[in-house]
Write a protein that holds these residues in place. Structure first.
Motif, mmCIF file in Angstrom:
data_model
loop_
_atom_site.group_PDB
_atom_site.id
_atom_site.type_symbol
_atom_site.label_atom_id
_atom_site.label_comp_id
_atom_site.label_asym_id
_atom_site.label_seq_id
_atom_site.Cartn_x
_atom_site.Cartn_y
_atom_site.Cartn_z
ATOM 1 N N ALA A 1 36.932 103.377 14.434
ATOM 2 C CA ALA A 1 37.041 102.368 15.408
ATOM 3 C C ALA A 1 36.020 101.274 15.075
ATOM 4 C CB ALA A 1 36.792 102.835 16.793
ATOM 5 N N THR A 2 34.935 101.443 14.483
ATOM 6 C CA THR A 2 33.957 100.571 14.417
ATOM 7 C C THR A 2 34.694 99.546 13.028
ATOM 8 O OG1 THR A 2 32.165 101.914 14.620
ATOM 9 C CG2 THR A 2 31.661 100.087 13.306
ATOM 10 N N VAL A 3 35.029 100.292 12.013
ATOM 11 C CA VAL A 3 35.897 99.565 11.180
ATOM 12 C C VAL A 3 37.224 98.685 11.821
ATOM 13 C CG1 VAL A 3 37.412 99.742 8.828
ATOM 14 C CG2 VAL A 3 35.257 101.210 9.313
ATOM 15 N N GLY A 4 37.764 99.124 12.700
ATOM 16 C CA GLY A 4 38.652 98.248 13.369
ATOM 17 C C GLY A 4 38.165 96.997 14.128
ATOM 18 N N THR A 5 36.987 97.330 14.631
ATOM 19 C CA THR A 5 36.325 96.132 15.129
ATOM 20 C C THR A 5 36.125 94.932 14.133
ATOM 21 O OG1 THR A 5 35.595 97.330 17.145
ATOM 22 C CG2 THR A 5 34.534 95.431 16.674
ATOM 23 N N GLY A 6 35.631 95.449 12.989
ATOM 24 C CA GLY A 6 35.351 94.433 12.121
ATOM 25 C C GLY A 6 36.474 93.936 11.409
ATOM 26 N N LEU A 7 37.468 94.389 11.267
ATOM 27 C CA LEU A 7 38.808 93.785 11.002
ATOM 28 C C LEU A 7 39.328 92.719 11.615
ATOM 29 C CD1 LEU A 7 40.576 97.092 9.344
ATOM 30 C CD2 LEU A 7 39.565 94.943 8.252
ATOM 31 N N ILE A 8 39.235 93.125 12.878
ATOM 32 C CA ILE A 8 39.462 92.068 13.952
ATOM 33 C C ILE A 8 38.607 91.012 13.921
ATOM 34 C CG2 ILE A 8 39.748 91.629 16.237
ATOM 35 C CD1 ILE A 8 40.390 94.571 16.800
ATOM 36 N N ALA A 9 37.460 91.181 13.539
ATOM 37 C CA ALA A 9 36.388 89.991 13.622
ATOM 38 C C ALA A 9 36.720 88.992 12.260
ATOM 39 C CB ALA A 9 34.913 90.677 13.504
ATOM 40 N N PHE B 1 37.970 95.957 21.941
ATOM 41 C CA PHE B 1 38.127 97.252 20.939
ATOM 42 C C PHE B 1 36.765 97.685 20.585
ATOM 43 C CE2 PHE B 1 39.049 99.349 16.945
ATOM 44 C CZ PHE B 1 40.273 99.766 17.452
ATOM 45 N N ASP B 2 35.706 96.768 20.800
ATOM 46 C CA ASP B 2 34.254 97.315 20.713
ATOM 47 C C ASP B 2 33.740 98.611 21.320
ATOM 48 O OD1 ASP B 2 31.332 97.184 19.471
ATOM 49 O OD2 ASP B 2 30.809 96.279 21.638
ATOM 50 N N GLY B 3 34.457 98.572 22.498
ATOM 51 C CA GLY B 3 34.149 99.965 23.300
ATOM 52 C C GLY B 3 34.832 101.165 22.933
ATOM 53 N N VAL B 4 35.714 101.157 21.826
ATOM 54 C CA VAL B 4 36.389 102.275 21.497
ATOM 55 C C VAL B 4 35.434 103.346 20.561
ATOM 56 C CG1 VAL B 4 38.362 103.226 20.172
ATOM 57 C CG2 VAL B 4 38.566 101.281 21.659
ATOM 58 N N ASP B 5 34.713 102.946 19.883
ATOM 59 C CA ASP B 5 34.000 103.503 18.749
ATOM 60 C C ASP B 5 33.064 104.392 19.734
ATOM 61 O OD1 ASP B 5 32.271 101.629 19.392
ATOM 62 O OD2 ASP B 5 31.860 100.927 17.580
ATOM 63 N N GLY B 6 32.478 104.107 20.629
ATOM 64 C CA GLY B 6 31.644 104.454 21.658
ATOM 65 C C GLY B 6 32.279 105.456 22.457
ATOM 66 N N GLU B 7 33.453 105.084 23.071
ATOM 67 C CA GLU B 7 34.184 106.299 23.775
ATOM 68 C C GLU B 7 34.560 107.465 23.106
ATOM 69 O OE1 GLU B 7 35.844 102.436 26.468
ATOM 70 O OE2 GLU B 7 37.140 103.678 25.129
ATOM 71 N N ILE B 8 34.955 107.072 21.711
ATOM 72 C CA ILE B 8 35.128 108.326 20.848
ATOM 73 C C ILE B 8 33.943 109.036 20.541
ATOM 74 C CG2 ILE B 8 36.036 108.875 18.552
ATOM 75 C CD1 ILE B 8 38.123 106.468 18.665
ATOM 76 N N SER B 9 32.888 108.363 20.257
ATOM 77 C CA SER B 9 31.752 109.027 19.944
ATOM 78 C C SER B 9 31.204 110.100 21.331
ATOM 79 C CB SER B 9 30.443 108.272 19.502
ATOM 80 O OG SER B 9 29.949 107.599 20.646
ATOM 81 N N ARG B 10 31.349 109.673 22.493
ATOM 82 C CA ARG B 10 30.948 110.386 23.478
ATOM 83 C C ARG B 10 31.971 111.588 23.881
ATOM 84 N NH1 ARG B 10 29.384 105.015 24.682
ATOM 85 N NH2 ARG B 10 31.288 104.477 25.827
ATOM 86 N N PRO C 1 22.228 107.959 15.656
ATOM 87 C CA PRO C 1 21.573 106.788 15.481
ATOM 88 C C PRO C 1 22.240 105.647 14.567
ATOM 89 C CG PRO C 1 20.089 108.607 15.573
ATOM 90 C CD PRO C 1 21.563 109.363 15.620
ATOM 91 N N ALA C 2 22.710 106.432 13.273
ATOM 92 C CA ALA C 2 23.126 105.630 12.332
ATOM 93 C C ALA C 2 24.640 105.074 12.849
ATOM 94 C CB ALA C 2 23.663 106.521 10.937
ATOM 95 N N GLY C 3 25.433 105.779 13.686
ATOM 96 C CA GLY C 3 26.530 105.164 14.003
ATOM 97 C C GLY C 3 26.391 104.242 15.073
ATOM 98 N N ALA C 4 25.171 104.242 16.114
ATOM 99 C CA ALA C 4 24.976 103.171 16.914
ATOM 100 C C ALA C 4 24.552 101.851 16.190
ATOM 101 C CB ALA C 4 23.987 103.784 17.975
ATOM 102 N N LYS C 5 23.816 102.156 15.159
ATOM 103 C CA LYS C 5 23.076 100.893 14.447
ATOM 104 C C LYS C 5 24.105 100.059 13.859
ATOM 105 C CE LYS C 5 19.830 99.771 10.823
ATOM 106 N NZ LYS C 5 18.744 100.312 9.971
ATOM 107 N N MET C 6 25.283 101.125 13.097
ATOM 108 C CA MET C 6 26.402 100.256 12.591
ATOM 109 C C MET C 6 27.417 99.569 13.576
ATOM 110 S SD MET C 6 29.597 102.204 10.385
ATOM 111 C CE MET C 6 30.654 100.988 9.632
#
Length: 375
Positions: free
Chosen positions: A187-195, A223-232, A239-244
């Motif tokens: 999902a983080t990569v997806g946000t980057g692609l949209i950006a 879409f930025d919320g998706v990676d956090g929702e999946i992680s939770r 920490p590495a995922g949150a930093k990315m």
């Protein structure tokens, strides 16, 4: 008091391995049994069932060292000296708190989740009754998955996020969590692609690109919320995922504002473009100050340092209403939607003027927040 043996009962192996918000139901139930403090747990899902390699890997990850077996647990209840057995219906996905309540109840049952604590000689009989009720298991597991996704909202969500962004991002997360192997980084990569598509639109499509870029900026905010929702939902926060995620957020915000400034400059709006560049300089200055302060204190870099500082200045650790209002107005979910609407109404120059003013105010807030650290 000695805790009982845990026996998680599914009507079938299919139910045990069904993904509940990205995690096999059996693994999710094992995690709750471990959180309840049980030291030994059996998972039964019909005669001869053994978990797949993927499900076993998830069980091992979430069991966190708890002794987990597969099959009929009644024999181990005797051999391990367990006089009681906690019968846990896997299709109801009871939380650790429900298991603990059942253990504490005199009759050993919680009506809401039907977790039962029974003498070991009654375990097989109770397991049979639970299995016979498996006709509704698919519906129950689907309801459990929806509840997990709903629980991924954050108490710090802003007004726009709570009422617009979060419902949409959770619908996207619910869809993605049906796919085995989905991870927050996807999902983080997806946000980057949209950006990236947003920045390209701002650079190369002129006036049309300005509108498309604004829409994509709002899409990235959602879409930025998706990676956090999946992680939770899948217990994969790190920490590495949150930093990315924070770095992608910052890059998205900066590239949007830079792209709008370049777009206006190429179309002859040099003065307003200058507002954008000035705002970016002010924003970068504040980020550098936060980074230097974090390096000196050996603390992790966080964009929330200013919010946290002013939150502590409130009553009983709660921010004042003024600070709450400013936090909402400067949160990404709010300004992404506001900027998208302004640009849609042909007010792109106003976006950069507002940004420059906000960046100046934010820099002052950073200086004041870091002043004790620098003293």
């Amino acid at each position: 008091m000695k805790l009982p043996l845990g026996v998680i009962v599914f009507a079938s192996g299919r139910d045990a391995e069904r993904l509940v918000a990205g995690v096999p139901a059996a693994a999710r139930s094992v995690r709750e049994a471990r959180r309840a403090g049980l030291s030994v747990c059996w998972v039964t899902a019909g005669a001869g069932w053994e978990p797949s390699a993927a499900t076993r890997a998830e069980i091992d990850r979430l069991a966190d060292g708890m002794d987990v077996h597969f099959g009929n647990g009644s024999a181990l209840a005797v051999e391990g000296g367990f006089d009681r057995v906690a019968m846990i219906p896997g299709d109801r996905q009871p939380a650790a708190e429900a298991i603990l309540r059942a253990i504490a109840e005199p009759d050993g049952i919680t009506q809401a989740d039907l977790v039962q604590v029974v003498p070991q000689e009654e375990a097989n009989q109770v397991a049979g009754r639970m299995t016979a009720q498996g006709a509704e298991s698919s519906r129950r597991l689907a309801a459990a998955a929806r509840a997990v996704v709903r629980s991924t909202a954050k108490p710090t969500d802003g007004i726009v996020s709570r009422h617009l962004n979060r419902p949409i991002s959770q619908a996207i997360s619910a869809l993605l969590l049906h796919f085995p192997g989905i991870r927050p980084v996807h999902a983080t990569v997806g946000t980057g692609l949209i950006a990236a598509a947003m920045f390209a639109s701002l650079l190369f499509w002129g006036a049309t690109g300005l509108v498309v870029g604004a829409i994509l900026f709002q899409a990235a905010s959602i879409f930025d919320g998706v990676d956090g929702e999946i992680s939770r939902a899948t217990f994969r926060s790190s920490p590495a995922g949150a930093k990315m995620d924070s770095l992608v957020d910052a890059a998205t915000n900066l590239s949007f504002l830079l792209g709008v400034a370049i777009n206006l400059q190429m179309r002859g709006e040099v003065v307003y473009a200058t507002f954008g560049y000035a705002g970016l300089v002010l924003l970068a200055s504040g980020l550098v100050m936060i980074g230097r302060a974090a390096a000196r204190s050996q603390a992790p870099f966080s964009f929330d340092v200013v919010k946290d500082h002013y939150r502590r200045q409130g009553t009983n650790g709660e921010p004042s209403r003024l600070m709450q209002g400013l936090t909402y107005l400067t949160s990404r979910d709010f300004f992404a939607l506001a900027f998208a609407l302004l640009i849609a109404f042909g007010l792109a120059p106003l976006v950069l003027a507002l940004f420059a003013v906000a960046a100046g105010g934010w820099l002052v807030a950073v200086i004041l927040a870091l002043r004790p650290t620098q003293a």
